[in-house]
Design an enzyme around this catalytic site. Structure first.
Site, short mmCIF file in Angstrom:
data_model
loop_
_atom_site.label_atom_id
_atom_site.label_comp_id
_atom_site.label_asym_id
_atom_site.label_seq_id
_atom_site.Cartn_x
_atom_site.Cartn_y
_atom_site.Cartn_z
CB SER A 141 3.32 -0.22 5.13
OG SER A 141 4.63 -0.28 5.66
CG ASP A 142 6.08 3.12 -0.13
OD1 ASP A 142 7.39 2.23 0.13
OD2 ASP A 142 5.93 3.65 -1.07
CB CYS A 143 9.59 2.04 3.55
SG CYS A 143 10.42 0.31 2.84
CB CYS A 156 -0.86 0.02 1.32
SG CYS A 156 -0.26 -0.30 2.78
#
Length: 805
Positions: free
Chosen positions: A321-323, A288
């Site tokens: 998640s994106d970082c 995401c």
């Protein structure tokens, strides 16, 4: 007191340094070291967890741990594993750098590796050193997409996963790779266009499906009945979900941008590639994105994560998640003013299984104890994660892949594939008087900031290539070359070096000018403000062209489109090639095409707009359709009807092809039951409105397909490949529809004088359906137009959809 104060000050200083380190890590890659491998936690050459000797070295007996009993189903083994872990330990294992649980024999694991167009050294899970000094770097995605070759896309995935698995066996990579990027390139200014397969949702989806299949599938296990137990070569992740295509545009950045997206555009454009990636590609992960969608962060939205990805599409894997996305939710967006614990709980309850970051580690256990999220939710996420690690062989190994090693990285076959992929993607944009292929010349001038390109050729999310072949290297092998930079770099701040380059062109039999961009112009967190060549590059090209005595060939290296109208309209510039970011073999690929060793067949996967387009609408407007009240034009070839430099799908060849149709289906008749209702559609006032305008696709069986065959004949003088693009246009009079949309494509090789037949079988619901303003997918009745081809050789036919009781 003074000593206490000193200790306090020292402690605060350490905390401040730590905070700065974390903050910096959000924006810069973590430093690599030889100790960042997936090596296990005890001495020994281990490549999987459930090795009895490894447990013995830990002072444990593997027989005591049911999760290592390979005779049991994965879900039974995973339950045993999760049941043994404490809450605090669970929180430390739902982050990208999972700590493992040494007391039960579970080692640490680094989830983050990248394989966008080759094994990259982005993310702590992968590194290069003297043991593995490099991996094959293929063209960045936008150029591979330009080949419109599905088998090539799958082959690229297969080779990348072979090298990735070999690196894992050598302790230099993980097994979970967060690739590919399947965001639709909605706006030509976006800095990450180079990572994507372009602007067409179907093409992006088909690319994603094939690349993921190449990365993940092990031959003979593709059709395993229980997909949750299907073994994986490596695990992919389709990203970034969703409506993400703005990074840093003036004062708007991706962490604060709220993408206002209609249900129509969401269903029709932004979700379609992800649905295909999950349903058809069977990706084992979805990532995401940072941006909000209609006020809600995707990484905390249960409607999308649990509702759509997990339940509606039936993901067999995990959501990541994106970082630092949770940090973004809490710190940058201040969504609902949540605390760290509330942010962690919100994301976990929404369906975010794995965080790239630290909030789960720091706050999740507290959130559980405070009743903000149940431990059962954490258990489910851990189960999804460990099942994927079992499928990919982290626990038991995969014998058929155990022999992969150094011999399978950077070998001759893979390097040749890098060259072939670049050749297939390069697009011939102009070729006046058949200037190309260029006949041998005594003296060739090679000028421009990309004439000796190396690092620039691989773009971003790349590793260390096996070996760079720059244009200068390649052309120097073929004859006498006079090389001048023309500009010090792509930003080309002044004309200091133009004179020498012009002199070289003046004294040469032919001149090749290599221009374009690099990551200093377009990249992650760097969107463009215009579509022009940077700095003085245009002036440089014009001055060199004016003084040249032989033919001039312009080669453009870039990801996003550039307005090169000046070159297109300049009669002294005889030919133009777009080479994208062509990977480590870029120089050889360009030379092969210039001198006719290879006939170009690539097509543009994104519209090349005139620079004035960007002044017509802001990047922040998400609508695909024109907004007449604001004067905004439509986006992508589907909705923009103005003039372009080069349209989507454009590409020339050194030969000519003719098309003919064989027995296409002309009509589809669908019998309706009393449970199937006709739906209304909006028509223009002067249009005919059928008695039954449309039916909801969900109410139809959608078994109806239409077939046709396109005969492609090579009527020119050189063997070559042709991309047969098939479009549909909806019945006339329906308001707010696309102009046309891709419904299929095939690349076919045809020898001179030969004819190759390409057969298409098209599902009516998928290809003729329209998304209305509420997000419903409808199949309209009436006469749809099917067109094969993009130019004067194209052929078309109508297909009538009729409903009757």
């Amino acid at each position: 007191m003074a000593k206490s104060f000193t200790r306090l000050f020292f402690s605060l200083s350490i905390l401040a340094i730590a905070f700065l380190a974390v903050s910096t890590a959000r924006y810069t890659p973590r430093p690599k070291s030889r100790f960042q491998s997936q090596a296990f936690d005890v001495p020994g050459n281990y490549t999987y967890v459930c090795d009895a000797s490894r447990f013995a070295a830990l002072g444990l007996d593997m027989k005591d741990f049911v999760y290592c009993d390979s005779s049991l189903p994965y879900d039974v083994r995973v339950k045993d594993l999760v049941d043994r872990i404490t809450l605090e330990e669970k929180a430390r294992n739902v982050i990208d750098e999972a700590s493992g649980v040494p007391r039960i024999g579970l080692p640490p694991y680094k989830w983050w590796s990248e394989a966008l167009h080759g094994v990259a050294n982005a993310g702590p899970g992968t590194f290069f050193d003297e043991v593995v000094p490099g991996a094959t770097s293929f063209p960045n995605v936008i150029l591979s997409a330009a080949s419109f070759n599905q088998s090539l896309w799958k082959t690229l995935g297969q080779v990348v996963s072979t090298e990735a698995r070999a690196m894992y066996n050598l302790g230099h990579a993980g097994l979970t790779f967060w690739s590919p990027n399947i965001n639709v390139a909605r706006d030509p200014r976006w800095g990450r266009v180079l990572e994507t397969p372009g602007e067409d949702p179907l093409t992006v989806g088909v690319y994603g499906v094939n690349y993921v299949r190449g990365l993940q599938d092990i031959e003979g296990t593709e059709n395993t009945t229980d997909l949750n137990s299907r073994p994986l070569k490596i695990a992919s992740s389709c990203k970034h979900f969703a409506a993400y295509d703005l990074d840093q545009w003036f004062n708007v950045d991706r962490r604060h941008f709220d993408a206002k997206v209609s249900e129509q555009d969401m269903t029709e454009t932004f979700l379609r590639p992800f649905e295909m990636c999950v349903k058809e590609g069977d990706t084992s992960s979805v990532m995401c994105s940072f941006n909000n969608i209609n006020g809600i962060p995707p990484c905390a939205d249960p409607r999308f994560l649990k509702g759509v990805i997990r339940e509606q599409w039936n993901l067999h894997g995990y959501i990541v998640s994106d970082c630092w996305a949770i940090d973004t939710i809490v710190t940058d967006q201040k969504f609902l003013d949540v605390t760290s614990e509330e942010g962690a709980a919100l994301s976990m309850k929404a369906g975010l299984d794995l965080e790239c970051g630290h909030y789960y580690n720091d706050s999740l256990a507290t959130a559980v104890r405070e009743g903000r999220v149940s431990e059962h939710d954490v258990d489910k996420s851990l189960s999804y994660l460990y099942v994927v690690l079992m499928r990919v062989g982290f626990f038991d190994g995969i014998p058929s892949l155990a022999s992969l090693g150094k011999k399978d990285i950077c070998n001759d076959e893979h390097i040749e594939l890098a060259r072939e992929a670049a050749r297939q993607g390069i697009v011939l944009l102009k070729n006046d008087n058949a200037t190309l292929p260029l006949k041998p010349v005594k003296k060739l001038a090679l000028v421009g900031p990309h004439a000796n390109a190396t690092v620039a050729m691989i773009g971003n999310y790349a590793g260390i290539p096996c070996h760079y072949v720059s244009p200068l290297d390649a052309f120097s092998e073929l004859g006498d070359v006079a090389y001048e930079v023309g500009c010090a770099d792509v930003k080309c701040h002044n004309d200091t070096h133009v004179y020498k380059a012009a002199e070289a062109a003046k004294n040469a039999d032919a001149t090749i000018i290599l221009v374009g961009t690099d990551l200093s112009i377009e990249a992650e967190e760097r969107d463009r403000e215009d579509l022009l060549l940077p700095g003085y590059q245009t002036e440089m090209v014009n001055q060199i062209t004016d003084l040249s005595t032989g033919p001039v060939i312009l080669v453009v290296m870039c990801g996003g489109p550039i307005d090169i109208s000046f070159a297109k309209n300049n009669p002294k510039i005889a030919a133009i090639l777009w080479a994208g970011f062509p990977g480590e073999q870029g120089g050889n690929a360009i030379a092969d095409i210039v001198f006719g060793k290879y006939n170009p067949g690539g097509r543009l996967p994104i519209t090349w707009h005139e620079n004035g387009y960007v002044g017509m609408l802001p990047m922040t407007s998400m609508a695909l359709r024109p907004i007449d009240g604001l004067g905004y034009p439509g986006r992508t070839y589907k909705f923009f009807n103005g003039s372009t430099v080069y349209p989507f799908g454009y590409g020339l060849s050194y030969t000519n092809f003719s098309y003919s149709l064989t027995a296409p289906t002309r009509s589809i008749h669908i019998s309706l039951t009393r449970l199937q209702q006709c739906r209304s559609m909006v028509y223009s006032s002067d249009s005919f409105q059928p008695e039954c305008p449309a039916v909801l696709v969900d109410d139809l069986s959608c078994d109806e397909s239409f077939e046709f065959e396109v005969a492609v004949k090579n009527v020119g003088s050189m063997d070559g490949s042709e991309v047969v693009m098939v479009y549909s246009s909806p019945p006339s009079g329906i308001v707010g529809t696309h102009i046309k949309q891709v419904i299929g494509f095939e690349r076919v090789f045809v020898k001179v004088g030969d004819t190759e037949k390409v057969k298409f079988s098209i599902n009516a619901c998928k290809s003729l359906g329209l998304v209305d303003g509420s997000g419903y997918i409808l199949l309209p009745s009436g006469s749809h137009t099917i067109m094969a081809g993009d130019n004067s050789t194209s052929v078309s036919f109508p297909i009538q959809v009729n409903y009757h009781n």
